[in-house]
Design an enzyme around this catalytic site. Structure first.
Site, short mmCIF file in Angstrom:
data_model
loop_
_atom_site.label_atom_id
_atom_site.label_comp_id
_atom_site.label_asym_id
_atom_site.label_seq_id
_atom_site.Cartn_x
_atom_site.Cartn_y
_atom_site.Cartn_z
N ARG A 1 -0.53 -5.28 -2.60
CA ARG A 1 -1.14 -4.24 -1.76
C ARG A 1 -0.12 -3.50 -0.91
O ARG A 1 -0.40 -2.44 -0.37
CB ARG A 1 -2.27 -4.84 -0.91
CG ARG A 1 -3.57 -4.92 -1.69
CD ARG A 1 -4.57 -5.84 -1.05
NE ARG A 1 -4.22 -7.22 -1.27
CZ ARG A 1 -4.65 -8.23 -0.54
NH1 ARG A 1 -5.46 -8.02 0.45
NH2 ARG A 1 -4.29 -9.47 -0.81
N GLU B 1 1.14 -22.49 2.66
CA GLU B 1 0.36 -23.57 3.28
C GLU B 1 0.35 -24.80 2.36
O GLU B 1 0.57 -25.92 2.80
CB GLU B 1 -1.06 -23.06 3.52
CG GLU B 1 -1.87 -23.92 4.44
CD GLU B 1 -3.27 -23.37 4.64
OE1 GLU B 1 -3.53 -22.23 4.19
OE2 GLU B 1 -4.09 -24.08 5.23
P1 AMP Z 1 1.31 -14.16 5.28
O1 AMP Z 1 2.50 -14.50 4.41
O2 AMP Z 1 0.60 -15.37 5.75
O3 AMP Z 1 1.67 -13.21 6.41
O4 AMP Z 1 0.25 -13.45 4.35
C1 AMP Z 1 0.38 -12.13 4.05
C2 AMP Z 1 -0.06 -11.81 2.64
O5 AMP Z 1 -1.28 -12.45 2.28
C3 AMP Z 1 -0.32 -10.34 2.53
O6 AMP Z 1 0.23 -9.89 1.30
C4 AMP Z 1 -1.82 -10.18 2.59
O7 AMP Z 1 -2.24 -9.22 1.68
C5 AMP Z 1 -2.38 -11.55 2.24
N1 AMP Z 1 -3.39 -12.04 3.23
C6 AMP Z 1 -3.21 -13.10 4.06
N2 AMP Z 1 -4.31 -13.29 4.82
C7 AMP Z 1 -5.18 -12.33 4.48
C8 AMP Z 1 -6.50 -11.98 4.95
N3 AMP Z 1 -7.13 -12.68 5.91
N4 AMP Z 1 -7.11 -10.90 4.39
C9 AMP Z 1 -6.47 -10.18 3.42
N5 AMP Z 1 -5.25 -10.46 2.96
C10 AMP Z 1 -4.59 -11.53 3.46
#
Ligand code: AMP
Length: 178
Positions: free
Chosen positions: A64, A101
């Site tokens: 995205r 995670e």
């Molecule tokens: P992070 O590495 O935890 O910051 O996760 C970011 C990635 O996971 C991004 O590419 C987001 O598109 C996806 N993502 C994580 N949590 C969500 C959420 N609650 N809603 C939509 N996309 C998420």
């Protein structure tokens, strides 16, 4: 922060509880993407926020992060670089593996996409824990280039991704914070 735009983004993004697993509030941007006028307003704001940072390339994180990332690069007249999940890019690559995670993930970028003189903005649609964007920034950093900042459409502040990223660069732009 453009408060009016932030509210319009929040009104447009669909919250899907318990996807892809229980307890996650998934921010679904497909509803926003169906509103071209709002997408244009989002892009205009991204241009305003980024254009004075001396950026030379925009990096977008699969998948995205490709949507607004590539459009932003075109508006700025700059090259766009894809950071992809393992096994998707065809040419010589550099790789970074980072912790999730549960388990780990690997991202890749073409070796010749960034050079040491570049000043890069790292973009993804959403900042959650910050692990993905940090891994992308490490990949960029390993080329000798500077990461001048991060750009997100949505920020889930309760997951403290800013702290994770702040150790590498404190310039974290986000258009809508929950
Ligand atoms: P992070 O590495 O935890 O910051 O996760 C970011 C990635 O996971 C991004 O590419 C987001 O598109 C996806 N993502 C994580 N949590 C969500 C959420 N609650 N809603 C939509 N996309 C998420």
């Amino acid at each position: 922060m453009n408060v009016n735009l932030e509210q319009r983004i929040k009104d447009s993004v669909r919250n899907v509880p318990d996807f892809p697993k229980k307890g996650i509030q998934f921010k679904d941007i497909t509803t926003l993407l169906m509103n071209p006028e709002l997408c244009n307003a989002v892009l205009e704001e991204m241009v305003v926020q980024v254009k004075h940072s001396g950026v030379t390339k925009v990096v977008g994180v699969e998948s995205r992060g490709f949507l607004f990332g590539q459009a932003l690069a075109m508006r700025l007249g700059l090259p766009f670089v894809m950071v992809r999940k393992a096994g998707k890019l065809p040419y010589k690559k550099i790789t970074n593996t980072y912790a999730l995670e549960y388990g780990e993930a690997t991202i890749e970028m073409h070796k010749d996409a960034i050079n040491p003189n570049d000043r890069v903005i790292v973009h993804d649609d959403l900042l959650a824990t910050g692990g993905t964007a940090k891994a992308a920034a490490e990949l960029v950093g390993s080329t000798g280039a500077d990461v001048v900042g991060y750009l997100f459409l949505i920020h889930l502040s309760y997951l403290n991704g800013q702290d994770e990223l702040g150790t590498m660069n404190e310039n974290i732009i986000k258009l809508a914070t929950y």
